[in-house]
Design a protein around this motif. Structure first.
Motif, PDB file in Angstrom:
ATOM      1  N   MET A  79       0.748  -1.212  -0.088  1.00 27.55           N
ATOM      2  CA  MET A  79      -0.003  -0.038  -0.015  1.00 27.55           C
ATOM      3  C   MET A  79       0.830   1.197   0.121  1.00 27.55           C
ATOM      4  N   GLN A  80       1.857   1.320   0.887  1.00 28.69           N
ATOM      5  CA  GLN A  80       2.933   2.555   1.033  1.00 28.69           C
ATOM      6  C   GLN A  80       3.419   2.531  -0.440  1.00 28.69           C
ATOM      7  N   PHE A  81       3.818   1.699  -1.201  1.00 25.90           N
ATOM      8  CA  PHE A  81       4.276   1.625  -2.556  1.00 25.90           C
ATOM      9  C   PHE A  81       3.614   2.369  -3.513  1.00 25.90           C
ATOM     10  N   ILE A  82       2.244   1.864  -3.244  1.00 23.69           N
ATOM     11  CA  ILE A  82       1.277   2.832  -4.342  1.00 23.69           C
ATOM     12  C   ILE A  82       1.296   4.157  -4.170  1.00 23.69           C
ATOM     13  N   HIS A  83       0.871   4.365  -2.734  1.00 28.80           N
ATOM     14  CA  HIS A  83       0.870   5.918  -2.164  1.00 28.80           C
ATOM     15  C   HIS A  83       1.883   6.798  -2.534  1.00 28.80           C
ATOM     16  N   SER A  84       3.203   6.103  -2.538  1.00 29.89           N
ATOM     17  CA  SER A  84       4.500   6.594  -2.771  1.00 29.89           C
ATOM     18  C   SER A  84       4.575   7.131  -4.304  1.00 29.89           C
ATOM     19  N   TRP A  85       4.348   5.914  -5.044  1.00 28.74           N
ATOM     20  CA  TRP A  85       4.496   6.579  -6.667  1.00 28.74           C
ATOM     21  C   TRP A  85       3.232   7.239  -7.379  1.00 28.74           C
ATOM     22  N   TRP A  86       2.174   7.049  -6.614  1.00 23.19           N
ATOM     23  CA  TRP A  86       0.978   7.798  -6.901  1.00 23.19           C
ATOM     24  C   TRP A  86       0.974   9.278  -6.834  1.00 23.19           C
ATOM     25  N   ALA A  87       1.992   9.760  -5.658  1.00 26.79           N
ATOM     26  CA  ALA A  87       2.390  10.948  -5.334  1.00 26.79           C
ATOM     27  C   ALA A  87       3.087  11.365  -6.376  1.00 26.79           C
ATOM     28  N   TYR A  88       3.949  10.972  -7.112  1.00 28.56           N
ATOM     29  CA  TYR A  88       4.596  11.047  -8.147  1.00 28.56           C
ATOM     30  C   TYR A  88       3.608  12.019  -9.397  1.00 28.56           C
ATOM     31  N   LEU A  89       2.756  11.061  -9.543  1.00 27.70           N
ATOM     32  CA  LEU A  89       1.757  11.504 -10.466  1.00 27.70           C
ATOM     33  C   LEU A  89       1.072  12.760 -10.105  1.00 27.70           C
ATOM     34  N   VAL A  90       0.436  12.892  -9.006  1.00 25.52           N
ATOM     35  CA  VAL A  90      -0.236  14.016  -8.341  1.00 25.52           C
ATOM     36  C   VAL A  90       0.582  14.987  -8.304  1.00 25.52           C
ATOM     37  N   LEU A  91       1.965  15.273  -7.965  1.00 27.02           N
ATOM     38  CA  LEU A  91       2.798  16.213  -8.228  1.00 27.02           C
ATOM     39  C   LEU A  91       3.108  16.810  -9.574  1.00 27.02           C
ATOM     40  N   LEU A  92       3.115  15.939 -10.519  1.00 28.03           N
ATOM     41  CA  LEU A  92       3.371  16.145 -11.836  1.00 28.03           C
ATOM     42  C   LEU A  92       2.303  16.768 -12.338  1.00 28.03           C
ATOM     43  N   VAL A  93       1.149  16.302 -12.276  1.00 26.18           N
ATOM     44  CA  VAL A  93      -0.122  17.030 -12.782  1.00 26.18           C
ATOM     45  C   VAL A  93      -0.328  17.958 -12.080  1.00 26.18           C
ATOM     46  N   LEU A  94      -0.132  18.148 -10.980  1.00 23.79           N
ATOM     47  CA  LEU A  94      -0.373  19.541 -10.138  1.00 23.79           C
ATOM     48  C   LEU A  94       0.638  20.765 -10.532  1.00 23.79           C
ATOM     49  N   ILE A  95       1.862  20.314 -10.759  1.00 22.79           N
ATOM     50  CA  ILE A  95       2.907  21.098 -11.363  1.00 22.79           C
ATOM     51  C   ILE A  95       2.248  21.825 -12.815  1.00 22.79           C
ATOM     52  N   ILE A  96       1.977  20.721 -13.677  1.00 22.07           N
ATOM     53  CA  ILE A  96       1.572  21.147 -14.925  1.00 22.07           C
ATOM     54  C   ILE A  96       0.671  22.216 -14.758  1.00 22.07           C
ATOM     55  N   SER A  97      -0.402  21.627 -14.080  1.00 23.55           N
ATOM     56  CA  SER A  97      -1.627  22.556 -13.853  1.00 23.55           C
ATOM     57  C   SER A  97      -1.469  24.005 -13.291  1.00 23.55           C
ATOM     58  N   VAL A  98      -0.380  24.238 -12.553  1.00 26.06           N
ATOM     59  CA  VAL A  98      -0.082  25.588 -12.076  1.00 26.06           C
ATOM     60  C   VAL A  98       0.817  26.341 -13.015  1.00 26.06           C
ATOM     61  N   ILE A  99       1.667  25.626 -13.727  1.00 26.82           N
ATOM     62  CA  ILE A  99       2.132  26.335 -14.921  1.00 26.82           C
ATOM     63  C   ILE A  99       1.276  26.768 -15.762  1.00 26.82           C
ATOM     64  N   LEU A 100       0.558  25.861 -16.308  1.00 26.08           N
ATOM     65  CA  LEU A 100      -0.386  26.240 -17.335  1.00 26.08           C
ATOM     66  C   LEU A 100      -1.417  27.158 -16.945  1.00 26.08           C
ATOM     67  N   SER A 101      -1.840  27.062 -15.691  1.00 26.67           N
ATOM     68  CA  SER A 101      -2.827  28.197 -15.396  1.00 26.67           C
ATOM     69  C   SER A 101      -2.107  29.681 -15.185  1.00 26.67           C
ATOM     70  N   LEU A 102      -0.822  29.574 -14.582  1.00 25.82           N
ATOM     71  CA  LEU A 102      -0.175  30.888 -14.727  1.00 25.82           C
ATOM     72  C   LEU A 102       0.017  31.608 -16.146  1.00 25.82           C
ATOM     73  N   VAL A 103       0.290  30.410 -17.000  1.00 29.41           N
ATOM     74  CA  VAL A 103       0.969  30.886 -18.563  1.00 29.41           C
ATOM     75  C   VAL A 103      -0.561  31.527 -19.038  1.00 29.41           C
ATOM     76  N   GLY A 104      -1.555  30.677 -18.782  1.00 35.35           N
ATOM     77  CA  GLY A 104      -2.945  31.241 -19.347  1.00 35.35           C
ATOM     78  C   GLY A 104      -3.425  32.497 -18.747  1.00 35.35           C
ATOM     79  N   LEU A 105      -3.130  32.746 -17.451  1.00 36.68           N
ATOM     80  CA  LEU A 105      -3.344  34.068 -16.744  1.00 36.68           C
ATOM     81  C   LEU A 105      -2.623  35.096 -17.457  1.00 36.68           C
ATOM     82  N   THR A 106      -1.413  35.156 -17.591  1.00 38.80           N
ATOM     83  CA  THR A 106      -0.330  36.204 -17.992  1.00 38.80           C
ATOM     84  C   THR A 106      -0.253  36.221 -19.539  1.00 38.80           C
ATOM     85  N   SER A 107      -0.717  35.047 -20.334  1.00 38.69           N
ATOM     86  CA  SER A 107      -0.662  35.513 -21.771  1.00 38.69           C
ATOM     87  C   SER A 107      -2.164  35.686 -22.162  1.00 38.69           C
ATOM     88  N   LYS A 108      -2.996  35.879 -21.368  1.00 34.62           N
ATOM     89  CA  LYS A 108      -4.314  36.145 -21.728  1.00 34.62           C
ATOM     90  C   LYS A 108      -5.107  35.186 -22.860  1.00 34.62           C
TER      91      LYS A 108
END
Length: 141
Positions: A1-30
C-alpha cells in the motif's frame, strides 16, 4: 500500500505542477480557457482525491499508526518523525486536497477565461506549496 501511495504521489505532483504552470501561463498570456485546460484541472482533482483515499487507508494500516497506542499523543508530538507521519503530513495533505477541490469548484463558476485561470492559479499553487512542505522527502530518496 505504501508503494502505491508513494508512486501515485509522483503523478499527483507532476499533474499539479503542470496545472499550476499552465494556469499561470494562461493568466499572463491572456489565452482562452479551453477544453484541455478544463480536463487538466479535472484530472488534477481526480488524482489528488485518489491519493487522499489511498493515504487514508495507509494511515490506518501502516505501522506508524500503532504509535498512538504505544506512546500516546504526547509521545507522538515529541517525536519529529512520528509527528510528521501521523499529524503534519496527513493534515497538510487533506488541506491541500481541499484547496484543489475548492479551486476547481470556484473556477467552474467563472464565466470568462482570466478569472478561471486566476482561481486555478491561486488555489492550485497554494496546494502545491502546502504539499511540498510536508512530503517526507527522506523516505522518497
Amino acid at each position: 500500500m505504501q508503494f502505491i501511495h508513494s508512486w501515485w504521489a509522483y503523478l499527483v505532483l507532476l499533474v499539479l505542477i503542470i496545472s499550476v504552470i499552465l494556469s499561470l501561463v494562461g493568466l499572463t498570456s491572456k489565452k482562452d480557457y479551453g477544453a484541455t485546460d478544463f480536463r487538466l484541472a479535472l484530472f488534477t482533482l481526480i488524482v489528488s482525491h485518489i491519493q487522499l483515499l489511498i493515504g487514508i487507508v495507509l494511515y490506518f494500516v501502516a505501522p506508524w499508526f500503532k504509535a498512538f497506542g504505544e506512546v500516546g499523543m504526547g509521545g507522538v508530538m515529541k517525536d519529529s518523525t512520528l509527528r510528521l507521519y501521523l499529524v503534519e503530513h496527513p493534515l497538510i495533505m487533506i488541506i491541500s486536497v481541499i484547496l484543489i477541490t475548492v479551486g476547481y469548484s470556484k473556477h467552474k463558476k467563472k464565466l470568462t477565461s482570466r478569472p478561471k485561470f486566476k482561481t486555478l492559479a491561486i488555489f492550485y499553487t497554494l496546494a502545491l506549496i502546502f504539499m511540498l512542505s510536508r512530503i517526507p522527502w527522506s523516505s522518497w530518496f
